[in-house]
Scaffold this motif. Structure first.
Motif, PDB file in Angstrom:
ATOM      1  N   SER A 356      47.350 -99.647 -11.573  1.00  0.00           N
ATOM      2  CA  SER A 356      47.770-100.568 -10.385  1.00  0.00           C
ATOM      3  C   SER A 356      48.882-100.486 -10.152  1.00  0.00           C
ATOM      4  CB  SER A 356      47.208-101.778 -10.479  1.00  0.00           C
ATOM      5  OG  SER A 356      45.469-101.910 -10.296  1.00  0.00           O
ATOM      6  N   TRP A 359      49.984 -96.977  -8.889  1.00  0.00           N
ATOM      7  CA  TRP A 359      49.539 -97.115  -6.796  1.00  0.00           C
ATOM      8  C   TRP A 359      50.662 -97.538  -5.926  1.00  0.00           C
ATOM      9  CZ3 TRP A 359      48.328-102.269  -4.381  1.00  0.00           C
ATOM     10  CH2 TRP A 359      48.113-101.731  -3.056  1.00  0.00           C
ATOM     11  N   GLY A 360      50.899 -99.163  -6.842  1.00  0.00           N
ATOM     12  CA  GLY A 360      51.678-100.118  -6.013  1.00  0.00           C
ATOM     13  C   GLY A 360      53.476 -99.251  -5.553  1.00  0.00           C
ATOM     14  N   GLN A 361      53.748 -98.400  -7.093  1.00  0.00           N
ATOM     15  CA  GLN A 361      55.171 -97.203  -6.966  1.00  0.00           C
ATOM     16  C   GLN A 361      54.885 -96.466  -5.820  1.00  0.00           C
ATOM     17  OE1 GLN A 361      55.326 -96.293 -10.575  1.00  0.00           O
ATOM     18  NE2 GLN A 361      56.542 -97.952 -11.271  1.00  0.00           N
ATOM     19  N   ARG A 362      53.908 -96.087  -5.850  1.00  0.00           N
ATOM     20  CA  ARG A 362      53.826 -95.181  -4.783  1.00  0.00           C
ATOM     21  C   ARG A 362      53.641 -95.270  -3.319  1.00  0.00           C
ATOM     22  NH1 ARG A 362      49.424 -92.863  -8.118  1.00  0.00           N
ATOM     23  NH2 ARG A 362      47.862 -94.024  -6.963  1.00  0.00           N
ATOM     24  N   THR A 363      53.609 -97.163  -2.977  1.00  0.00           N
ATOM     25  CA  THR A 363      53.018 -97.368  -1.471  1.00  0.00           C
ATOM     26  C   THR A 363      54.036 -98.546  -1.641  1.00  0.00           C
ATOM     27  OG1 THR A 363      50.495 -97.382  -2.481  1.00  0.00           O
ATOM     28  CG2 THR A 363      51.054 -98.860   0.014  1.00  0.00           C
ATOM     29  N   LEU A 366      54.824-103.884  -0.223  1.00  0.00           N
ATOM     30  CA  LEU A 366      53.671-104.285  -0.401  1.00  0.00           C
ATOM     31  C   LEU A 366      53.880-105.633  -0.635  1.00  0.00           C
ATOM     32  CD1 LEU A 366      51.521-101.666  -3.308  1.00  0.00           C
ATOM     33  CD2 LEU A 366      50.716-102.532  -0.765  1.00  0.00           C
ATOM     34  N   SER A 370      50.403-108.528  -4.513  1.00  0.00           N
ATOM     35  CA  SER A 370      49.441-106.953  -4.147  1.00  0.00           C
ATOM     36  C   SER A 370      49.082-106.265  -5.720  1.00  0.00           C
ATOM     37  CB  SER A 370      49.328-106.192  -3.474  1.00  0.00           C
ATOM     38  OG  SER A 370      50.245-106.774  -2.203  1.00  0.00           O
TER      39      SER A 370
END
Length: 595
Positions: A356, A359-363, A366, A370
């Protein structure tokens, strides 16, 4: 009459009573602004020094410098010891008298020492005079002393009320009902902690770096319930701030997290704790499924704490959102029930958090929380993926709190597994003993020497041996018996019955009592009379063995001897092989329970 009027009247009266006193007015008697007031017994030289010190022609400028009058330190000491000055036009708002000053610095501090500022007519000062300030300070000190005395009296009453309340708690009756599962585990955990620390109490809860149950809130509820049901009671040390009081001053209760807790007096002490442990052990013995379910719940909560701590401590993410915590808990709980171990839950939680965060570092963009919410969603997918695959186990880090009842529940399950085998053997041997057809032995006919035999002793020989102190040889044949000593050991001896009784009775008054057990065991026991009820003489293993054989008396103190009996003849006889095996199995169960 107010203070100001009284002071004015006093000043007028003083002036009327002492008209002949010489006044030292500055700058002149016709237009006085300052009056120098001397103390008693001041020499003429010191008076002149003081007058030179205070002399001025107009406000803002002193006539002479201090250094022109004399050495600075000497002049200041003389002025301080000999006089003070009253500012005649600066009136105290409280007493209506002139404001007193004691040095030129005091005059400067009034912020009036300027030619165009210093008043030539009476002006009310915004600051009270020193006398009034001293009087106010004295009054405040008296008020503080009165308040302090009232506080001491109130504290003394509260201490007495708290003591009465604590004594009332200690004098309550013994518990009238069994606790629930969590309550029983909490009591056992408290006993374990107290025995390990060699203490009679535990807490306060606010000082513990662990919880007894799943959370601090649950601890409060469980402690409240156990106290209500008379299993535990609060104890000292405690302060009055830890208590709540009624309007009439009587104590109403305590803050649960701020006081130590001990077992209720009927359950305290070594003997009481043993009885409590035995009672709760028997209560939980037939509830292994409930123990497993409780362990699953505790470990699911520990896994949630690990997941949230991993996100906040290692990755600096927001905590798991409140509405997703139940989802995380249920996911871990269901996985634990399906066969996942705690170590595997930790491994899955670590993988879910790492995925998770990645994913947060790529998106970008947020919202806060999240990533933590996504870790719960990711957790559900990874649990499903891992059901049919091998999963490594990770150790739970030390920063995750471990409830005290978790280790207690695990130990109970381990004890149950260890006892089940020994208990099965005990029951099998007891059934075998009960099914045997044992022939009675008539010791009176077969084993007791007759009066005509060479072994019989006449009265004269008996008295002679008694006078000489010679040890009497037993006339009974030896028997095999089992001896359980207070140190927790079981040994089998083959000796005459009187030797067996001597070994048991020497711990007490020299006499023994027979403990009659159910007939199917065909075993009775001897226990000494009047053995001191001390920790050293306690025999918890023997107590547990007797419980297994359906004797619920006790607790017993000192050594206890098991011996066989016949179907109709109750004289001690040897334990046969089955009876010895039955006692060995009972000993294994009892020793495991005591441990």
């Amino acid at each position: 009459m107010g203070k100001r009027q009284r002071r004015r009247q006093q000043n007028k009266t003083t002036k009327q009573q002492t008209p002949s006193v010489q006044r030292h007015l500055i700058p002149s008697a016709a237009a006085p602004l300052v009056e120098v007031v001397f103390h008693q017994d001041v020499s003429g030289q010191d008076k002149q020094t003081c007058l030179d010190y205070w002399a001025f022609t107009e406000p803002g400028t002193w006539t002479r410098k201090v250094s022109d009058i004399g050495p600075n330190a000497q002049v200041l000491r003389t002025v301080k010891a000999s006089c003070h000055a009253d500012l005649l036009t600066v009136i105290c708002p409280d007493c209506a008298g002139p404001r007193s000053v004691y040095s030129r610095s005091d005059v400067t501090a009034t912020r009036l020492w300027f030619r165009d500022v210093f008043p030539h007519e009476e002006t009310v000062s915004p600051v009270k005079c020193q006398t009034c300030r001293d009087a106010e300070a004295a009054e405040r000190a008296r008020e503080a002393e009165r308040a302090s005395e009232e506080e001491r009296e109130r504290t003394a009453r509260q201490v007495e009320a708290a003591g009465v309340w604590l004594r009332e708690q200690a004098d309550r009756d013994a518990p009238g009902s069994l606790p629930d599962l969590v309550g029983a585990l909490t009591l056992l955990a408290m006993v374990d902690i107290m025995q390990r620390k060699q203490a009679e109490s535990i807490g306060p809860l606010s000082n513990l770096n662990y919880t007894l149950t799943a959370s601090a809130d649950t601890d409060i509820e469980v402690i409240r319930t156990l106290h209500r049901d008379r299993w535990i009671c609060p104890t000292t040390p405690a302060t009055t701030s830890n208590f709540t009081f009624n309007e009439d001053g009587t104590a109403r209760g305590v803050y649960i997290t701020q006081v130590p807790w001990m077992l209720a007096p009927p359950l305290s002490g070594p003997a009481g704790r043993r009885e409590l442990i035995a009672l709760l052990h028997d209560m939980l013995w037939d509830r292994p499924d409930d123990l497993h379910q409780q362990i699953y719940k505790l470990e699911a909560g520990m896994a949630v704490d690990y997941l949230e701590g991993l996100l906040t401590r290692k990755y600096n993410e927001e905590p798991i959102p409140e509405h997703r915590l139940p989802d995380a808990y249920e996911t871990f709980l269901n996985a634990r029930k399906e066969g996942f171990t705690l170590g595997q839950l930790v491994a899955v939680a670590w993988s879910s958090a790492a995925g998770s965060v990645a994913w947060g570092q790529r998106t970008p963009g947020l919202k806060p929380g999240s990533v933590s919410a996504a870790s719960v969603t990711n957790l559900e997918r990874r649990i499903g993926y891992a059901r049919d695959r091998r999963i490594d186990e990770y150790e739970l880090p030390n920063w995750v709190p471990r409830p005290a009842i978790h280790s207690t529940a695990l130990r109970l399950l381990q004890q149950q597994e260890a006892e089940l085998g020994a208990l099965s053997r005990f029951r099998a041997h007891r059934q075998q003993v009960a099914s045997q057809d044992i022939e009675d032995l008539d010791y009176d006919q077969e084993d007791t020497p007759t009066s005509g035999s060479d072994e019989a002793l006449d009265a004269a020989d008996f008295l002679q041996r008694l006078r000489s102190g010679a040890e009497q040889e037993s006339t009974d044949p030896p028997i095999t018996y089992g001896l359980v000593t207070p140190d927790g050991s079981l040994e089998f001896h083959t000796e005459p019955p009187d030797k067996m009784r001597d070994k048991v009775s020497l711990a007490g008054s020299g006499y023994v009592d027979r403990v009659v057990l159910p007939d199917q065991a065909r075993v009775h026991a001897y226990i000494a009379e009047l053995v001191p009820a001390s920790e050293e003489n306690a025999n918890p293993v023997a107590d547990q063995m007797l419980r297994l054989m359906e004797c619920f008396d006790g607790p017993f103190y000192g050594p206890l001897a098991f011996f066989g009996i016949g179907q109709s003849n109750r004289r001690p006889r040897s334990l046969d092989t089955e009876q010895q095996d039955m006692l060995r199995a009972a000993y294994e169960v009892a020793a495991a329970r005591v441990k």
